[in-house]
Design a protein around this motif. Sequence first.
Motif, PDB file in Angstrom:
ATOM      1  N   VAL A   1      29.978 112.743 -25.300  1.00 45.75           N
ATOM      2  CA  VAL A   1      29.125 111.908 -24.368  1.00 45.75           C
ATOM      3  C   VAL A   1      29.485 111.856 -23.183  1.00 45.75           C
ATOM      4  N   PRO A   2      28.607 111.866 -21.892  1.00 44.06           N
ATOM      5  CA  PRO A   2      29.116 111.695 -20.703  1.00 44.06           C
ATOM      6  C   PRO A   2      29.186 110.195 -20.524  1.00 44.06           C
ATOM      7  N   PRO A   3      29.775 109.532 -19.433  1.00 44.76           N
ATOM      8  CA  PRO A   3      29.939 108.071 -19.514  1.00 44.76           C
ATOM      9  C   PRO A   3      28.973 107.152 -19.571  1.00 44.76           C
ATOM     10  N   GLN A   4      27.781 107.544 -19.237  1.00 46.99           N
ATOM     11  CA  GLN A   4      26.424 106.572 -19.382  1.00 46.99           C
ATOM     12  C   GLN A   4      25.999 106.433 -20.618  1.00 46.99           C
ATOM     13  N   PHE A   5      26.360 107.501 -21.555  1.00 48.57           N
ATOM     14  CA  PHE A   5      26.068 107.059 -22.988  1.00 48.57           C
ATOM     15  C   PHE A   5      27.468 106.634 -23.902  1.00 48.57           C
TER      16      PHE A   5
ATOM     17  N   ASP B   1      29.485  97.689 -22.414  1.00 50.69           N
ATOM     18  CA  ASP B   1      28.859  96.342 -22.906  1.00 50.69           C
ATOM     19  C   ASP B   1      27.311  96.261 -22.261  1.00 50.69           C
ATOM     20  N   THR B   2      26.598  97.253 -22.846  1.00 53.57           N
ATOM     21  CA  THR B   2      25.064  97.266 -22.352  1.00 53.57           C
ATOM     22  C   THR B   2      24.382  97.189 -23.401  1.00 53.57           C
TER      23      THR B   2
ATOM     24  N   LEU C   1      23.228  99.281 -28.937  1.00 54.51           N
ATOM     25  CA  LEU C   1      22.256  99.839 -29.947  1.00 54.51           C
ATOM     26  C   LEU C   1      22.585 101.333 -30.465  1.00 54.51           C
ATOM     27  N   PHE C   2      23.372 102.137 -29.482  1.00 52.75           N
ATOM     28  CA  PHE C   2      23.982 103.418 -29.841  1.00 52.75           C
ATOM     29  C   PHE C   2      25.026 103.391 -31.098  1.00 52.75           C
TER      30      PHE C   2
END
Length: 453
Positions: free
Chosen positions: A88-92, A97-98, A103-104
């Motif tokens: 995955v790319p960094p945003q996923f 800590d988001t 949830l993922f």
Amino acid sequence: MKLRKSFSIQLRNLFLAISLLTVVLLGGCEFQLDFRELVSQIVEQIVPPPAITQTPTATSPTVESTDVGAVTPTAPPLSGAVELIIWVPPQFDPQLDTPESVLFKQRIAEFEASHDDVFVTVRVKAVSGATGLLESLTITSAAASQAMPTLVALPRSDLETAVSRNLIIPFDMYSSEIDNQDWYDYAQRLTVIGGSSYGLPFAGDAMVMVYRPSIVGEPPDTWNDLIRRGEAISLPAADPQSLLTLALYLSSGGDLESTQRLPPLELEILTRLYQLYADGAQSGVFPLWLTQMQKDSEAWTAYNELRSNWVITWLTRHLSDPSEDSNMTFIPEVNNSPTTLADGWVWSLTDPRAQVHELSVELAEFLVEPDYLTEWTPLAGVLPVRPSTLIGFEDQTLRTTLGQIALSAHIRPSNEIVNVIGLVMQDQFVQVLSGKTTAPFAAQAIIDRIGNP
């Protein structure tokens, strides 16, 4: 040679038989044999009965009797622990800590819990560059195919390139989930290349306009309305892909989905579009400093620095960091036809191990189930790929806007169109804003440089 010898023997036998028959008849010998029987015996000697051909009984093919090239190999069954690797790319990244990352991570744990001896490992790769998703796939496939990931999250442009490099396995060989009615049209099209589907979409994005309603009031419906207001708008005029101009060309009635590699462009539409740019430059809507901006991030920075109160940007940029003084709406229309370009992320199958394909597809389907995406999509700040997931957005106004954008979105044109036509369009856009050419000359220059078929 054998045939001639056999025929010679038969003629000799016939001659002897005829001679014998003549002697018998002339000699008046009486025989028990009937004349017909005698003739039959003679014929049988001359013309032997046909050989009996026996139909061979079908037997199971063996290694010795079967052409190895015609055998379809059967993948050995899974045994023991199985590791499924996701890139995955960094945003996923599930370790962030988001709320969406948490949830993922929980979703992956659910899949592991429902499958004994199955473990999912997520690895983070850069979006682009030498160590990015696409180049990492290319290098791994060539040097160590056994290290290829099970699934990889790819944007549309990289998916197109990966398919051309034979790095992606067609998804529709194992799943018909993409044919489900609970997908936006743009989301389905994100996965389709050359008539085959290469994955399942899970996150969308689109070009939008963000503005400050407390300063500019209601947003304009058309570009002519915006030009009449005479207020500067921020956008990357020097973007070499020229995605805004391509979107406005579609909004003007142009066609970029020709079966040809480079579609023929319409001079009249281009002339009107670049006249709009010229009028905007004259009124101050397109200030000269736009010609220095190549990236969306630069236009966004100018907006936040209050150099403008309008900005053309990507939806995810606004949703991931919304400002209390800003709203989001459509890109202004050209011919009363709201049109925007969409991009997005797709779970694609890359594992060369045939025995894990069904399990890998099951994981991808698990990660795009409506109930999960309904909760994850608003947290991730992306454009919904399924209509049913809109209910996850609590703000009714935002929910309506997102639904309208998703319905009117066109996927970005092919890489070849963007890289060839986009670059020429960008050059003429900068020339017009700089006052170095006029709209008719700019339109004709584009036609001449593309070389309409």
